[in-house]
Design a protein around this motif. Structure first.
Motif, mmCIF file in Angstrom:
data_model
loop_
_atom_site.group_PDB
_atom_site.id
_atom_site.type_symbol
_atom_site.label_atom_id
_atom_site.label_comp_id
_atom_site.label_asym_id
_atom_site.label_seq_id
_atom_site.Cartn_x
_atom_site.Cartn_y
_atom_site.Cartn_z
ATOM 1 N N HIS A 197 10.463 8.421 -5.627
ATOM 2 C CA HIS A 197 11.315 7.240 -5.661
ATOM 3 C C HIS A 197 11.036 6.433 -4.394
ATOM 4 O O HIS A 197 10.575 6.976 -3.384
ATOM 5 N N VAL A 198 11.335 5.122 -4.438
ATOM 6 C CA VAL A 198 10.997 4.266 -3.292
ATOM 7 C C VAL A 198 12.127 3.290 -2.994
ATOM 8 O O VAL A 198 12.690 2.669 -3.897
ATOM 9 N N GLU A 227 0.830 -1.211 0.000
ATOM 10 C CA GLU A 227 0.000 0.000 0.000
ATOM 11 C C GLU A 227 0.861 1.258 0.000
ATOM 12 O O GLU A 227 0.620 2.198 -0.777
ATOM 13 N N ILE A 228 1.869 1.291 0.877
ATOM 14 C CA ILE A 228 2.697 2.491 0.987
ATOM 15 C C ILE A 228 3.557 2.681 -0.252
ATOM 16 O O ILE A 228 3.626 3.785 -0.813
ATOM 17 N N ALA A 229 4.221 1.634 -0.703
ATOM 18 C CA ALA A 229 5.131 1.756 -1.844
ATOM 19 C C ALA A 229 4.390 2.136 -3.118
ATOM 20 O O ALA A 229 4.853 3.006 -3.876
ATOM 21 N N VAL A 230 3.258 1.509 -3.376
ATOM 22 C CA VAL A 230 2.500 1.828 -4.587
ATOM 23 C C VAL A 230 1.993 3.264 -4.530
ATOM 24 O O VAL A 230 2.059 4.003 -5.524
ATOM 25 N N ALA A 231 1.489 3.696 -3.368
ATOM 26 C CA ALA A 231 1.019 5.075 -3.229
ATOM 27 C C ALA A 231 2.148 6.067 -3.465
ATOM 28 O O ALA A 231 1.955 7.107 -4.111
ATOM 29 N N ALA A 232 3.332 5.752 -2.944
ATOM 30 C CA ALA A 232 4.473 6.651 -3.133
ATOM 31 C C ALA A 232 4.876 6.732 -4.601
ATOM 32 O O ALA A 232 5.147 7.822 -5.130
ATOM 33 N N LEU A 233 4.909 5.604 -5.268
ATOM 34 C CA LEU A 233 5.259 5.592 -6.693
ATOM 35 C C LEU A 233 4.225 6.359 -7.508
ATOM 36 O O LEU A 233 4.575 7.134 -8.408
ATOM 37 N N ALA A 291 6.282 -0.320 -10.047
ATOM 38 C CA ALA A 291 7.658 0.129 -10.232
ATOM 39 C C ALA A 291 8.012 0.231 -11.712
ATOM 40 O O ALA A 291 8.703 1.165 -12.137
ATOM 41 N N GLU A 292 7.533 -0.721 -12.502
ATOM 42 C CA GLU A 292 7.801 -0.689 -13.941
ATOM 43 C C GLU A 292 7.145 0.530 -14.584
ATOM 44 O O GLU A 292 7.756 1.212 -15.416
ATOM 45 N N ALA A 293 5.904 0.807 -14.177
ATOM 46 C CA ALA A 293 5.224 1.987 -14.711
ATOM 47 C C ALA A 293 5.926 3.260 -14.277
ATOM 48 O O ALA A 293 6.068 4.215 -15.054
ATOM 49 N N GLN A 344 11.255 7.320 -12.386
ATOM 50 C CA GLN A 344 11.366 7.042 -10.961
ATOM 51 C C GLN A 344 12.131 5.747 -10.709
ATOM 52 O O GLN A 344 12.166 4.848 -11.547
ATOM 53 N N ILE A 345 12.714 5.657 -9.528
ATOM 54 C CA ILE A 345 13.545 4.540 -9.121
ATOM 55 C C ILE A 345 12.853 3.787 -7.989
ATOM 56 O O ILE A 345 12.291 4.394 -7.080
ATOM 57 N N ALA A 346 12.896 2.462 -8.023
ATOM 58 C CA ALA A 346 12.358 1.637 -6.928
ATOM 59 C C ALA A 346 13.345 0.512 -6.649
ATOM 60 O O ALA A 346 13.743 -0.217 -7.564
ATOM 61 N N MET A 347 13.732 0.366 -5.387
ATOM 62 C CA MET A 347 14.712 -0.648 -4.993
ATOM 63 C C MET A 347 14.244 -1.339 -3.720
ATOM 64 O O MET A 347 13.588 -0.720 -2.872
ATOM 65 N N VAL A 348 14.580 -2.628 -3.593
ATOM 66 C CA VAL A 348 14.261 -3.374 -2.382
ATOM 67 C C VAL A 348 15.544 -3.503 -1.550
ATOM 68 O O VAL A 348 16.635 -3.653 -2.096
#
Length: 447
Positions: free
Chosen positions: A107-108, A96-102, A128-130, A136-140
């Motif tokens: 960036h996440v 929920e948080i990560a998708v909302a931030a993206l 993240a792909e979108a 934007q950048i997304a990393m785990v």
């Protein structure tokens, strides 16, 4: 004195962090430190931290250097001074948080494991792909990739120093749940944690295995167990108080695994084994691994994290053997910003390295690793482990839809039995080992 253009401070990158406990403290340390050790193209600024308890989150903000505190993560995401959102909450809120931030254009960075389920991880990877298409950048946050010795181990494997990989084994042992009086925290509840030692420790083991090998796991055979089924309930969490104890009825059900044991096959055919437990008395944070190839081997122990053991099997047998490499030289990964050779680093440095790599990714627009897609792959492996354990350790392909037949045999979605060999015949017409010991499935066991 007036600054010249070359001496001007780099642009800022406002960080907003959700969650402030153990991982929040570690991430705060990384964000505070990275720009003081490494030359970064952007300067991380600790803009705001969010948590539900107003008093506790303000205390955390003061302690860890955050400029502001929020009690609603949505308000943190909406802040103009936050360009990157760092998610350090329990797994049930990651998606929920990560998708909302993206979707808000941020960036996440999201702590591991990426999610509590494959479905959630797929949603996050798609978001993240979108977002990547928008820059934007997304990393785990699999921080153990950032241990210099393990980064160097990856270089050795990639350079062919081990040759074709034959075996890979990883154990991750802790003991903080040995005492049955330890209370029922969120990490012991499936609805919050997703799984137990499997997701908490096994996720690290799986990510490291695939990272070091440079290839993915394609199938697993697994057992899981919960040794202590009920634990005292927590009350007054902030005060650390307990309700319950010897003779009390205030107990709750543990709904995750205490330990997971599984074998696997890598895409190349190399064999892997894994053990993750929080019930190994005397082991505090014992992450150990070994890789064996046709040309050599390497081994690592987190309790000696500045060292790597390496054996070159191409050397003459009379002088060959494992040698200790002290990974503290300036030419080793991440060491250019730290101390003279021989001066050891520790656990907390991995978070500074993680922040360093993410800032460079944001500045360059180059996708970081591990990505949300990498996190999804780990989640698929964890799901296959749980599926196999539910079915008495039957070999279960990774990432292929499976269901449980009446006989407890994992089958592909077309109804055909899973082929554990990936199409390769077993030696001498044999069959995969039955790790269940012939015991029937116990439906009461949590997966």
């Amino acid at each position: 004195m007036e600054q010249t253009e070359s001496e001007a401070a780099p642009p800022t990158l406002g960080i907003g962090m959700v969650g402030y406990a153990f991982m929040g403290a570690a991430h705060s340390q990384g964000w505070r430190t990275a720009g003081r050790v490494f030359d970064l193209p952007l300067r991380p600024v600790l803009a705001a931290v969010a948590g539900r308890d107003a008093t506790a989150v303000r205390t955390a903000a003061r302690r860890h250097g955050w400029a502001a505190a929020e009690t609603d993560w949505r308000a943190l995401i909406a802040r103009d001074d936050v360009q990157l959102v760092d998610v350090c909450t329990p797994g049930d809120s990651h998606a929920e948080i990560a998708v909302a931030a993206l979707e808000a254009g941020k960036h996440v960075l999201c702590e591991k494991p990426l999610a509590n389920s494959v479905a959630e991880a797929e949603t996050m990877a798609a978001a993240a792909e979108a977002a990547a298409a928008r820059g934007q950048i997304a990393m785990v946050g699999f921080n153990y990739r950032r241990v210099p010795a393990l980064s160097y181990a990856r270089q050795l494997v990639a350079d062919g120093r081990l040759g074709a990989l034959r075996h890979l084994r990883v154990t991750y042992l802790q003991d903080w749940l040995v005492d049955p009086a330890f209370p029922l925290t969120w990490r012991l509840e499936r609805e919050h944690a997703g799984s137990g030692a499997l997701g908490d420790l096994g996720a690290h083991a799986v990510d490291l295995a695939q990272y070091l090998a440079g290839e993915q796991l394609v199938g697993v055979s697994a057992l899981t167990e919960t040794f202590v089924r009920k634990r005292p309930l927590l009350t007054g969490v902030a005060a650390g108080g307990l309700a319950g104890g010897a003779g009390s009825e205030a107990y709750g059900q543990v709904t995750v695994d205490d330990a997971a044991l599984f074998t696997g096959r890598l895409a190349s055919g190399a064999l892997a084994s894994f053990e993750a437990t929080r019930m190994a008395a005397g082991r505090k944070n014992a992450l150990r691994l070994e890789l064996n190839g046709e040309r050599g081997s390497l081994a690592f122990d987190l309790e000696r994290l500045n060292e790597l053991s390496f054996h070159d099997h191409t050397e003459p047998a009379v002088s060959a053997g494992f040698r200790r490499i002290l990974v503290t030289e300036p030419d080793h990964p991440y060491l250019e910003g730290w101390w003279p050779p021989g001066h050891a680093l520790g656990y907390e440095h991995t978070f500074a390295h993680q922040a360093r790599d993410l800032v460079h990714a944001v500045a360059s627009g180059i996708a970081p690793a591990p990505s949300f897609a990498d996190g999804l792959q780990v989640q698929r492996v964890l799901a296959a482990v749980e599926e196999s354990a539910r079915n008495n350790a039957v070999y279960t392909p990774v990432g292929i839809p499976v269901h449980t037949t009446p006989r407890g045999t994992a089958a592909l979605s077309d109804g055909k039995p899973a082929d554990p060999s990936g199409g390769r015949p077993y030696p001498n017409g044999g069959h995969p080992a039955d790790l269940s010991g012939g015991r029937p499935a116990d439906p009461s066991l949590p997966s």
